[in-house]
Design an enzyme around this catalytic site. Structure first.
Site, PDB file in Angstrom:
ATOM      1  CE  LYS A  60      -0.489  -0.416   5.038  1.00 19.66           C
ATOM      2  NZ  LYS A  60      -1.395  -0.834   6.126  1.00 19.66           N
ATOM      3  NE  ARG A  67      -6.632   0.492  11.816  1.00 15.87           N
ATOM      4  CZ  ARG A  67      -5.447   0.263  11.275  1.00 15.87           C
ATOM      5  NH1 ARG A  67      -4.499   1.186  11.320  1.00 15.87           N
ATOM      6  NH2 ARG A  67      -5.181  -0.896  10.708  1.00 15.87           N
ATOM      7  CE1 TYR A 123      12.914  31.135   3.742  1.00 15.50           C
ATOM      8  CE2 TYR A 123      13.205  28.762   3.529  1.00 15.50           C
ATOM      9  CZ  TYR A 123      12.954  29.999   2.956  1.00 15.50           C
ATOM     10  OH  TYR A 123      12.728  30.075   1.616  1.00 15.50           O
ATOM     11  CG  MET A 132       9.659  22.904  -0.833  1.00 20.90           C
ATOM     12  SD  MET A 132       8.663  23.888  -1.963  1.00 20.90           S
ATOM     13  CE  MET A 132       7.611  24.767  -0.817  1.00 20.90           C
TER      14      MET A 132
HETATM   15  C1  LIG Z   1      -0.726  -1.841   6.808  1.00 19.95           C
HETATM   16  C2  LIG Z   1      -1.284  -3.098   7.321  1.00 19.95           C
HETATM   17  C3  LIG Z   1      -0.459  -4.203   7.527  1.00 19.95           C
HETATM   18  C4  LIG Z   1       1.049  -4.131   7.389  1.00 19.95           C
HETATM   19  O1  LIG Z   1       1.582  -3.588   8.573  1.00 19.95           O
HETATM   20  P1  LIG Z   1       3.160  -3.417   8.770  1.00 19.95           P
HETATM   21  O2  LIG Z   1       3.297  -2.877  10.131  1.00 19.95           O
HETATM   22  O3  LIG Z   1       3.609  -2.464   7.724  1.00 19.95           O
HETATM   23  O4  LIG Z   1       3.744  -4.776   8.583  1.00 19.95           O
HETATM   24  C5  LIG Z   1      -1.044  -5.391   7.899  1.00 19.95           C
HETATM   25  N1  LIG Z   1      -2.387  -5.478   8.089  1.00 19.95           N
HETATM   26  C6  LIG Z   1      -3.209  -4.421   7.938  1.00 19.95           C
HETATM   27  C7  LIG Z   1      -4.663  -4.583   8.189  1.00 19.95           C
HETATM   28  C8  LIG Z   1      -2.687  -3.197   7.555  1.00 19.95           C
HETATM   29  O5  LIG Z   1      -3.501  -2.149   7.425  1.00 19.95           O
END
Ligand SMILES: *Cc1c(COP(=O)(O)O)cnc(C)c1O
Length: 373
Positions: free
Chosen positions: A35, A136, A269, A317
């Site tokens: 992702k 969550r 800055y 930046m």
């Molecule tokens: C992002 C995610 C993972 C991977 O987690 P890592 O800590 O990057 O290994 C696994 N399961 C779910 C549901 C996630 O959202």
């Protein structure tokens, strides 16, 4: 000559890290989590590098999954947040996307969905999320059996449903929450088993990177490693297996100016940092617009010609400034490493009050990714 900023990505290291994840998960399998553009490394490149060894990939949304398909990757892709519309359920059937089911609205959409009318459609492999304490996403443990039944009766849902939970504190080996979550999960899963025929296969998926490394008791049919594949440790403390990880990304740039300033003169800055003695300052082409954390503290290490030198002044930046008084030789064009194998992204994160995950996923498109295999 182009601006010297580049993220060099060693895909052999990603493969090495995935192989380590496989050793830890065995006999279970791993979904490789790619992702957020492969945690900034380029989802397509990472997926291609793992193409022959990963049985499935996981992403956050359908746009990310379609990007993999457009690149010719045919492996199943799990959508970790599931479908957001009925249309996505139809796309999932055509594209062989697996869907996490997190809430009653998604169950309802699957109940309403009809089999897509085309030759090359597949029933949707569903992953059913149980909330054991992350609070969550997912169903209450007590709802598992009922929701499982509802999903089983959906015409678009494939025979085998994976039951999933996600840990909140697996990065801390001393935190009892992981064991508590595991116990809650096992109880709910056992009750599901008791309500179904012994012959029914109900696979389980528990571990993220941290759990895979530090909590062997969370090994199940499927694990879901993400961060560790890119070579940084997800754990708070040192760990033998985490030491075997190889950081895949080296963020490089060059010195683009060098000057000497007198005691009392400021840099950058807000004139927030001033020299206490005559100092040599190198300007590096790397700023928050390239993903370097804006709030990195004075003293954050920067490797110039292989030596650690302290960041001084505020990160701009497109540039940052480093005190190189200690270096005998420094010139325009000298190599700078912002993070890499000898200076982990996690370490930089610790100076910037953030986590390695955030630094990697915030690298913008203007930084070219240069791959080696
Ligand atoms: C992002 C995610 C993972 C991977 O987690 P890592 O800590 O990057 O290994 C696994 N399961 C779910 C549901 C996630 O959202």
């Amino acid at each position: 000559m182009s601006r010297p900023v580049r993220a060099e990505i060693n895909l052999a290291h990603v493969r090495h890290n995935f192989a380590l994840a496989n050793q830890l998960a065995a006999p279970g399998q791993n979904v490789a989590v790619v992702k957020a553009n492969g945690y900034g490394h380029g989802a397509v490149a990472v997926a291609k590098a793992l193409g022959d060894i990963a049985p499935a990939f996981a992403v956050a949304c359908i746009e990310e999954a379609l990007e993999l398909r457009r690149a010719g990757i045919q492996t199943p892709v799990l959508l970790l947040e599931g479908a957001f519309s009925a249309e996505e359920i139809e796309v999932a059937q055509r594209e062989n996307f697996w869907l996490m089911v997190n809430n009653p609205v998604q169950v309802n959409m699957l109940q309403q969905a009809e089999l897509a009318s085309s030759e090359n459609v597949s029933l949707i492999k569903v992953w059913l999320k149980v909330d054991t304490g992350m609070h969550r996403l997912g169903f209450e443990p007590g709802e598992l059996t009922g929701v499982y039944r509802q999903l089983k009766s959906c015409s678009v849902v494939a025979e085998e449903i994976v039951v999933v939970t996600h840990f909140a504190c697996a990065d801390d080996v001393n935190n009892p929450k992981t064991s508590d979550q595991l116990a809650l999960f096992n109880k709910a899963y056992q009750s599901l088993r008791d309500n179904n025929a012994d012959t029914e296969t109900i696979p389980v998926s528990l571990a993220n990177s941290a759990a895979l490394l530090a909590w062997p008791e969370t090994n199940a049919d499927w694990s879901r490693p993400g961060f560790m594949l890119y070579g940084n440790s997800p754990l708070l403390a040192e760990h033998e297996d985490a030491k075997k990880l190889k950081q895949a990304m080296t963020m490089k740039s060059e010195v683009i100016a060098v000057r000497t300033i007198s005691a009392g003169e400021s840099v950058g800055y807000g004139a927030q940092w001033s020299a206490t003695k005559t100092s040599k300052i190198a300007t590096v082409a790397m700023g928050y617009g390239d993903g370097y954390p804006c709030n990195a503290k004075v003293g954050t290490p920067v490797l110039i010609n292989g030596q650690r030198c302290p960041l001084v002044g505020r990160v701009s930046m497109d540039m940052l400034t480093v005190d190189v008084t200690q270096l005998n030789q420094v010139a325009i064009g000298d190599e700078v490493i912002l993070w890499g194998e000898d200076l982990t992204c996690n370490e930089i994160a610790s100076y910037a009050n953030t986590i390695g995950y955030e630094i990697m996923t915030r690298i913008p498109a203007r930084v070219p990714r240069i791959y080696s295999t």
